[in-house]
Scaffold this motif. Sequence first.
Motif, PDB file in Angstrom:
ATOM      1  N   UNK A 161       1.056  -1.155  -0.031  1.00 41.67           N
ATOM      2  CA  UNK A 161      -0.020   0.142  -0.147  1.00 41.67           C
ATOM      3  C   UNK A 161       0.814   1.194  -0.068  1.00 41.67           C
ATOM      4  N   UNK A 162       1.533   1.418  -1.454  1.00 37.95           N
ATOM      5  CA  UNK A 162       2.418   2.831  -1.192  1.00 37.95           C
ATOM      6  C   UNK A 162       1.873   3.811  -0.680  1.00 37.95           C
ATOM      7  N   UNK A 163       2.427   4.846  -0.044  1.00 37.41           N
ATOM      8  CA  UNK A 163       2.039   6.012   0.332  1.00 37.41           C
ATOM      9  C   UNK A 163       2.349   7.212  -0.170  1.00 37.41           C
ATOM     10  N   UNK A 164       2.726   7.178  -1.685  1.00 35.95           N
ATOM     11  CA  UNK A 164       3.306   8.029  -2.223  1.00 35.95           C
ATOM     12  C   UNK A 164       2.100   8.878  -2.673  1.00 35.95           C
ATOM     13  N   UNK A 165       0.925   8.685  -2.830  1.00 34.35           N
ATOM     14  CA  UNK A 165      -0.055   9.520  -3.357  1.00 34.35           C
ATOM     15  C   UNK A 165       0.092  10.918  -2.680  1.00 34.35           C
ATOM     16  N   UNK A 166      -0.412  11.811  -3.860  1.00 35.44           N
ATOM     17  CA  UNK A 166      -0.503  13.290  -3.675  1.00 35.44           C
ATOM     18  C   UNK A 166      -0.973  13.736  -2.511  1.00 35.44           C
ATOM     19  N   UNK A 167      -0.378  15.150  -1.755  1.00 40.03           N
ATOM     20  CA  UNK A 167      -0.971  15.784  -0.576  1.00 40.03           C
ATOM     21  C   UNK A 167      -1.547  17.055  -1.341  1.00 40.03           C
ATOM     22  N   UNK A 168      -2.728  17.365  -0.825  1.00 40.62           N
ATOM     23  CA  UNK A 168      -3.526  18.398  -1.116  1.00 40.62           C
ATOM     24  C   UNK A 168      -3.629  19.347   0.001  1.00 40.62           C
ATOM     25  N   UNK A 169      -3.367  20.709  -0.320  1.00 43.87           N
ATOM     26  CA  UNK A 169      -3.201  21.504   0.956  1.00 43.87           C
ATOM     27  C   UNK A 169      -4.731  22.422   0.678  1.00 43.87           C
ATOM     28  N   UNK A 170      -5.198  22.607   1.643  1.00 47.84           N
ATOM     29  CA  UNK A 170      -6.531  23.325   1.783  1.00 47.84           C
ATOM     30  C   UNK A 170      -6.749  24.061   3.163  1.00 47.84           C
ATOM     31  N   UNK A 171      -8.019  24.733   3.009  1.00 47.54           N
ATOM     32  CA  UNK A 171      -8.283  25.371   4.648  1.00 47.54           C
ATOM     33  C   UNK A 171      -9.845  24.777   4.803  1.00 47.54           C
TER      34      UNK A 171
END
Length: 605
Positions: free
Chosen positions: A326-336
């Motif tokens: 279960x690779x943890x490489x998926x993208x991070x997305x910044x929001x408020x």
Amino acid sequence: MIDWRSCAALVAFAAISTPAFANQNVVELSRNPANWAIQSGDYSGTRYSKLDQITTANVGDLKVAWTFSTGVLRGHEGGPLVIGNIMYVHTPFPNTVMALDLDHEQKIIWKYEPKQDSSVVAVMCCDTVNRGVQYAEGKILLHTADTSLLALDAKTGKEVWKAVDGDPKQGATGTGAPLVVKDKVIVGISGGEFGVRCYLTAYDLNSGKKVWRAYSMGPDSDILVDPEKTMSLGKPVGENSSLKTWNGDQWKIGGGPTWGYMAYDPDLNLIYYGTGNPSTWNPAQRVGPDGKPIDQKWAMTIFARDVDTGMARWAYQMTPFDQWDYDGINEPILATLDIGGAKRKTVTHFDRNGYGYTWDRATGELLVARKFDPLVNWSSGIDMNKASPTYGRPKLVKKYEPIKTGTDETTKGICPSSLGAKNEQPASYSKLTGLFYVPTNHVCMDYEPFKVRYTAGQPYVGATLTMYPAPDTPNLGSFIAWDGAKGKIVWSKPERFSVWSGALTTAGGIAFYGTLEGYFKAVDQRTGEELFKFKTPSGIVGNAMTYMHGGKQYVAVYSGVGGWAGIGLAAGLTDPEDGSGAVGGFASLKSYTATGGSLTAFALP
């Protein structure tokens, strides 16, 4: 006495006047919605555009405006960039880059073909993909399959500098998109399936000189953590946080690839990214001296790092002692997001393990951790009790506990498969609705680990997989809208195959994405109603993007089936167990599409 008010004023002035807090060229270009200046649309990774010429009312009238053949087959991941009147197109191996003149019928201004040893293809895990070039200060940055990081003159295509990031003979390859932050080019590396100890590296934008490198596992000095200041779930990670969670020297071949998309917060000066699977896939070969599971930190982790030094501010491990790739490489997305009645600056990540996570982006506090795929069965949830000794860890279903997964023992019915409930295909965050739009997979597997010996440059996988559709659902994928604050699905649109295309949202109220059988689709962000679809020449594993040219908004996407899900078609594989089981899992895909390599741009008449 120090006048703290004067100091604060000077800091505030510096923050406004000094371009070093972000690459000003990239910031200015990405603020103009006519451009698509970063692979993820902006530093926050939202893949959201302010363009609104194409709306829910007229998107059904879209027509093909123009097409372009890349001249290369295999999986076309990532997407093109548009800077002013020039579009920059990239291909899978051999990683050709072309500049197209949008003012003159997409005439090819220049074409760059890197010189690479074709033997690198043999050590590329899951197709010969490349996830895109980046632009900054008149340079195009390309990360090639053989791990070369290249800076090209954006006007001429001439090579400005070259840095070698890894050794393909050891199994290291380059598939990810770099990211330019300040005066640095940040790039990750692939090779977890070959026992490469992977890392993230910063290079100087102007010279190509290495500035810092942060390994995914090893001594504190290698992974760039401060035992007292780097935090995980509100506590310092402590000395040798990685070394004490590996058996002997196994960390030296520990994996933890870093090929996913990244995000950057200029206010905090932090870059966010994920690390992938530990090596080998056989968990029985990674147990501790007492035969019990150990975490293998920091594989399967979201890191927040200082861009200047590479030092980790915080880390969170999604799947300790990973058993299922279960690779943890998926993208991070910044929001408020509004969480519990308070506005929080957050980072959200949809992990392959099936959970959607939201953290406070400054501290790493875990705010939300819920299943975004209800079919996930390996775990019943994430322990959110801060007083619990297992706080933040997945609650394993007894059937799938590590003690049950010995060498040569087949575990059946694990959901999701190693493809994950979502793979590399990036989600989008809409500032219009405050929701995330996520391409997902509904694929399960049988998993049989076997003993494997490490040999440099040879596969170090150690598991045989059989993949098939999840039970009680006729579809292999869905496109969903997700409420990141509440951790729940708002709506879900089923698709015949896994949705392997990156999403795009716009101020026109539309979410765009592609399907493995080749349809490019537009849906209403609020309801999921399908408003437009068009069958492109090949399956879509690329990311939708949009730009403005000549007063007209265009939406474009690569088609060219491939990637892990489409590896059977892309590479001509027929054995169901090839592609780590993906060939068998997607055997029917050949009845709907064929290989290709093209770009299709749409616009209103």
